[in-house]
Design a protein around this motif. Structure first.
Motif, PDB file in Angstrom:
ATOM      1  N   GLY A  16       0.880  -1.353  -0.007  1.00 49.82           N
ATOM      2  CA  GLY A  16      -0.092  -0.039   0.034  1.00 49.82           C
ATOM      3  C   GLY A  16       0.888   1.207  -0.093  1.00 49.82           C
ATOM      4  O   GLY A  16       0.368   2.515  -0.037  1.00 49.82           O
ATOM      5  N   SER A  17       2.057   1.019   0.301  1.00 49.50           N
ATOM      6  CA  SER A  17       2.888   2.214   0.494  1.00 49.50           C
ATOM      7  C   SER A  17       3.355   2.712  -1.004  1.00 49.50           C
ATOM      8  O   SER A  17       3.948   3.903  -1.258  1.00 49.50           O
ATOM      9  N   ALA A  18       3.293   2.128  -2.161  1.00 46.27           N
ATOM     10  CA  ALA A  18       3.520   2.429  -3.209  1.00 46.27           C
ATOM     11  C   ALA A  18       2.871   3.769  -4.133  1.00 46.27           C
ATOM     12  O   ALA A  18       3.413   4.462  -4.557  1.00 46.27           O
ATOM     13  N   ALA A  19       1.796   3.950  -3.348  1.00 48.60           N
ATOM     14  CA  ALA A  19       0.863   5.103  -3.750  1.00 48.60           C
ATOM     15  C   ALA A  19       1.498   6.424  -3.332  1.00 48.60           C
ATOM     16  O   ALA A  19       1.394   7.345  -3.807  1.00 48.60           O
ATOM     17  N   ARG A  20       2.391   6.351  -2.229  1.00 48.25           N
ATOM     18  CA  ARG A  20       3.017   7.626  -1.618  1.00 48.25           C
ATOM     19  C   ARG A  20       3.866   8.172  -2.512  1.00 48.25           C
ATOM     20  O   ARG A  20       3.945   9.411  -2.505  1.00 48.25           O
ATOM     21  N   PHE A  21       4.641   7.212  -3.419  1.00 51.87           N
ATOM     22  CA  PHE A  21       5.550   7.811  -4.442  1.00 51.87           C
ATOM     23  C   PHE A  21       4.859   8.949  -5.285  1.00 51.87           C
ATOM     24  O   PHE A  21       5.458   9.699  -5.509  1.00 51.87           O
ATOM     25  N   ASP A  22       3.713   8.568  -5.755  1.00 49.55           N
ATOM     26  CA  ASP A  22       3.068   9.637  -6.702  1.00 49.55           C
ATOM     27  C   ASP A  22       2.670  10.724  -5.984  1.00 49.55           C
ATOM     28  O   ASP A  22       2.814  11.690  -6.515  1.00 49.55           O
ATOM     29  N   ARG A  23       2.185  10.589  -4.692  1.00 42.42           N
ATOM     30  CA  ARG A  23       1.400  11.522  -4.043  1.00 42.42           C
ATOM     31  C   ARG A  23       2.386  12.292  -3.304  1.00 42.42           C
ATOM     32  O   ARG A  23       2.370  13.699  -3.414  1.00 42.42           O
ATOM     33  N   GLU A  24       3.736  11.943  -2.795  1.00 40.65           N
ATOM     34  CA  GLU A  24       4.420  12.743  -2.032  1.00 40.65           C
ATOM     35  C   GLU A  24       5.708  13.164  -3.014  1.00 40.65           C
ATOM     36  O   GLU A  24       6.525  14.026  -2.545  1.00 40.65           O
ATOM     37  N   GLY A  25       5.912  12.230  -3.999  1.00 43.08           N
ATOM     38  CA  GLY A  25       7.174  12.627  -4.843  1.00 43.08           C
ATOM     39  C   GLY A  25       8.164  11.666  -4.492  1.00 43.08           C
ATOM     40  O   GLY A  25       8.774  11.485  -3.462  1.00 43.08           O
ATOM     41  N   THR A  26       8.826  11.095  -5.523  1.00 41.34           N
ATOM     42  CA  THR A  26       9.637   9.973  -5.335  1.00 41.34           C
ATOM     43  C   THR A  26      11.198  10.800  -4.792  1.00 41.34           C
ATOM     44  O   THR A  26      11.716  10.018  -3.989  1.00 41.34           O
ATOM     45  N   GLU A  27      11.575  11.850  -5.434  1.00 43.30           N
ATOM     46  CA  GLU A  27      12.852  12.577  -5.103  1.00 43.30           C
ATOM     47  C   GLU A  27      12.759  12.765  -3.480  1.00 43.30           C
ATOM     48  O   GLU A  27      13.693  12.551  -2.745  1.00 43.30           O
ATOM     49  N   LYS A  28      11.373  13.422  -3.111  1.00 42.15           N
ATOM     50  CA  LYS A  28      11.725  13.915  -1.756  1.00 42.15           C
ATOM     51  C   LYS A  28      11.522  12.457  -0.897  1.00 42.15           C
ATOM     52  O   LYS A  28      12.159  12.658   0.128  1.00 42.15           O
ATOM     53  N   LEU A  29      11.010  11.270  -1.140  1.00 47.40           N
ATOM     54  CA  LEU A  29      10.818  10.474  -0.057  1.00 47.40           C
ATOM     55  C   LEU A  29      12.367   9.696  -0.193  1.00 47.40           C
ATOM     56  O   LEU A  29      12.738   9.328   1.021  1.00 47.40           O
ATOM     57  N   TYR A  30      12.978   9.720  -1.376  1.00 51.80           N
ATOM     58  CA  TYR A  30      14.352   9.012  -1.459  1.00 51.80           C
ATOM     59  C   TYR A  30      15.264   9.879  -0.401  1.00 51.80           C
ATOM     60  O   TYR A  30      15.930   9.388   0.281  1.00 51.80           O
ATOM     61  N   ALA A  31      15.124  11.262  -0.618  1.00 50.96           N
ATOM     62  CA  ALA A  31      15.950  12.202   0.113  1.00 50.96           C
ATOM     63  C   ALA A  31      15.754  12.165   1.601  1.00 50.96           C
ATOM     64  O   ALA A  31      16.729  11.976   2.554  1.00 50.96           O
ATOM     65  N   GLU A  32      14.471  12.087   1.965  1.00 50.24           N
ATOM     66  CA  GLU A  32      14.290  11.788   3.431  1.00 50.24           C
ATOM     67  C   GLU A  32      14.725  10.593   4.015  1.00 50.24           C
ATOM     68  O   GLU A  32      15.129  10.530   5.091  1.00 50.24           O
ATOM     69  N   TYR A  33      14.518   9.588   3.297  1.00 53.37           N
ATOM     70  CA  TYR A  33      15.052   8.042   3.521  1.00 53.37           C
ATOM     71  C   TYR A  33      16.460   8.223   3.879  1.00 53.37           C
ATOM     72  O   TYR A  33      16.956   7.707   4.781  1.00 53.37           O
ATOM     73  N   TYR A  34      17.530   8.667   2.938  1.00 52.53           N
ATOM     74  CA  TYR A  34      18.726   8.639   2.971  1.00 52.53           C
ATOM     75  C   TYR A  34      19.160   9.608   4.186  1.00 52.53           C
ATOM     76  O   TYR A  34      20.072   9.466   4.940  1.00 52.53           O
ATOM     77  N   ARG A  35      18.254  10.689   4.547  1.00 52.68           N
ATOM     78  CA  ARG A  35      18.702  11.492   5.660  1.00 52.68           C
ATOM     79  C   ARG A  35      18.638  10.813   6.953  1.00 52.68           C
ATOM     80  O   ARG A  35      19.482  10.798   7.740  1.00 52.68           O
ATOM     81  N   LEU A  36      17.458   9.795   7.071  1.00 57.30           N
ATOM     82  CA  LEU A  36      17.086   9.020   8.179  1.00 57.30           C
ATOM     83  C   LEU A  36      18.238   8.006   8.224  1.00 57.30           C
ATOM     84  O   LEU A  36      18.726   7.521   9.344  1.00 57.30           O
ATOM     85  N   LEU A  37      18.699   7.477   7.088  1.00 58.38           N
ATOM     86  CA  LEU A  37      19.548   6.301   7.270  1.00 58.38           C
ATOM     87  C   LEU A  37      20.999   6.766   7.671  1.00 58.38           C
ATOM     88  O   LEU A  37      21.664   6.087   8.567  1.00 58.38           O
ATOM     89  N   ALA A  38      21.064   7.847   7.429  1.00 55.67           N
ATOM     90  CA  ALA A  38      22.442   8.482   7.888  1.00 55.67           C
ATOM     91  C   ALA A  38      22.354   8.780   9.313  1.00 55.67           C
ATOM     92  O   ALA A  38      23.340   8.709  10.126  1.00 55.67           O
ATOM     93  N   ARG A  39      21.175   9.239   9.754  1.00 57.32           N
ATOM     94  CA  ARG A  39      20.971   9.617  11.260  1.00 57.32           C
ATOM     95  C   ARG A  39      21.110   8.209  11.827  1.00 57.32           C
ATOM     96  O   ARG A  39      21.644   8.256  13.096  1.00 57.32           O
ATOM     97  N   ALA A  40      20.484   7.210  11.259  1.00 55.87           N
ATOM     98  CA  ALA A  40      20.576   5.891  12.059  1.00 55.87           C
ATOM     99  C   ALA A  40      21.738   5.506  12.231  1.00 55.87           C
ATOM    100  O   ALA A  40      22.155   5.133  13.550  1.00 55.87           O
ATOM    101  N   ALA A  41      22.820   5.324  11.161  1.00 56.96           N
ATOM    102  CA  ALA A  41      24.146   5.037  11.391  1.00 56.96           C
ATOM    103  C   ALA A  41      24.803   5.858  12.554  1.00 56.96           C
ATOM    104  O   ALA A  41      25.657   5.306  13.278  1.00 56.96           O
ATOM    105  N   SER A  42      24.496   7.112  12.402  1.00 59.08           N
ATOM    106  CA  SER A  42      25.313   7.907  13.556  1.00 59.08           C
ATOM    107  C   SER A  42      24.856   7.725  14.913  1.00 59.08           C
ATOM    108  O   SER A  42      25.698   8.264  15.731  1.00 59.08           O
ATOM    109  N   THR A  43      23.771   6.967  15.232  1.00 65.16           N
ATOM    110  CA  THR A  43      23.406   6.855  16.559  1.00 65.16           C
ATOM    111  C   THR A  43      24.557   5.829  17.285  1.00 65.16           C
ATOM    112  O   THR A  43      24.715   5.759  18.298  1.00 65.16           O
ATOM    113  N   GLY A  44      25.057   4.950  16.290  1.00 60.71           N
ATOM    114  CA  GLY A  44      26.207   4.052  16.708  1.00 60.71           C
ATOM    115  C   GLY A  44      25.383   3.013  17.586  1.00 60.71           C
ATOM    116  O   GLY A  44      26.057   1.946  18.209  1.00 60.71           O
ATOM    117  N   LEU A  45      24.131   2.828  17.259  1.00 58.97           N
ATOM    118  CA  LEU A  45      23.373   1.671  17.845  1.00 58.97           C
ATOM    119  C   LEU A  45      23.245   0.291  17.094  1.00 58.97           C
ATOM    120  O   LEU A  45      22.655  -0.709  17.540  1.00 58.97           O
TER     121      LEU A  45
END
Ligand SMILES: [Zn+2]
Ligand SMILES: [Zn+2]
Length: 278
Positions: free
Chosen positions: A130-159
């Motif tokens: 069901g999340s596939a529809a988000r890409f048309d609605r919210e924009g593929t670029e926007k979702l990817y950019a936010e995803y990678y920002r969070l991935l970087a934050r995740a790594a930085s936690t050291g957890l």
């Protein structure tokens, strides 16, 4: 088919997550049949970052299942001693702003490895049905950019010891017009700084995108940055343990991977990719 090399499978679920099936013993039997070097159970952490009434039991184990999960893995480890090493792991969601709660959950067991996953992006799942529809609605670029920002934050936690499915937003087949190289580089850089490994996952081959995670271009970048890599299937059924390893091994070799790591009690051990044929 047997793999041509003895590799670990460091991403395996149990029935507790609500979207995996089968007896946990059968996952282990399959790992043995495939001649894997090791396996780790890494079931989905309870959805600690959501209020109780918003935690879908089809997406992750419930809080009250956590202790029995750990106990079962310990029991299997004893039962299969001498046949295959079984590592105790957890697939832990990263959710920005909830780092302390996550750290508290992680302090509840003596893990071999903790997988860091970003599934929750801009207040919703990035990969659920069901999340596939988000890409048309919210924009593929926007979702990817936010995803990678969070991935970087995740790594930085050291957890986390390993970052999972590095380019997960592609799961349903959505891709940005051009790769978001800066955002990718920031995530790779954060992983490098934190000493995080990256999994080469065959799961993407079973999804609409039909491509392993991470895609070859990204994997080459990860290799060039000298990040440790390991192998996984993200198995949700016994038959998926070690699944697709002929392909991921071939991709790894093509992308210049020369070594992989195993992890025990959160310490990484490096093995040559060539020369450990079984
Ligand atoms: Zn899952
Ligand atoms: Zn998983």
């Amino acid at each position: 088919m047997l793999p041509v090399i003895a590799l670990p499978d460091y991403h395996v679920h149990t029935f507790r997550c609500g979207h995996a099936g089968g007896d946990s013993r059968d996952f282990v039997q399959q790992a043995i049949r495939r001649g894997l070097l090791e396996m780790a159970f890494t079931d989905h952490i309870p959805l600690y970052f959501l209020p109780l009434d918003r935690r879908d039991p089809r997406l992750a184990m419930r809080e009250e299942q956590f202790d029995e999960y750990v106990a079962e893995v310990e029991e299997l480890r004893r039962e299969f001693r001498g046949q295959i090493p079984i590592r105790l792991g957890l697939e832990a969601d990263y959710a920005e702003g909830h780092e302390e709660t996550l750290a508290r959950w992680l302090s509840r067991a003596d893990w071999d490895l903790v997988l860091g996953s970003v599934h929750w992006v801009r207040g919703d799942w990035i990969d659920a049905p069901g999340s596939a529809a988000r890409f048309d609605r919210e924009g593929t670029e926007k979702l990817y950019a936010e995803y990678y920002r969070l991935l970087a934050r995740a790594a930085s936690t050291g957890l986390f010891d390993v970052l999972t499915h590095f380019d997960l937003p592609k799961k349903h087949g959505h891709r940005p017009k051009a790769p978001l190289t800066e955002a990718e580089d920031a995530a790779v850089g954060a992983a490098k700084k934190a000493g995080c490994a990256v999994e080469i996952s065959s799961a993407g081959l079973r999804k609409p995108v039909q491509e392993a995670y991470p895609e070859p271009r990204l994997l080459s970048k990860i290799v060039a940055a000298d990040l440790p890599v390991t192998f996984s299937s993200d198995a949700h059924a016994p038959a998926e343990v070690g699944w697709g390893y002929e392909q991921t091994l071939e991709i790894a070799r093509r992308c210049g991977v020369r070594e992989f790591v195993t992890i025990e009690k959160r310490k990484k051990l490096t093995h040559p990719l060539t020369g450990s044929a079984c």
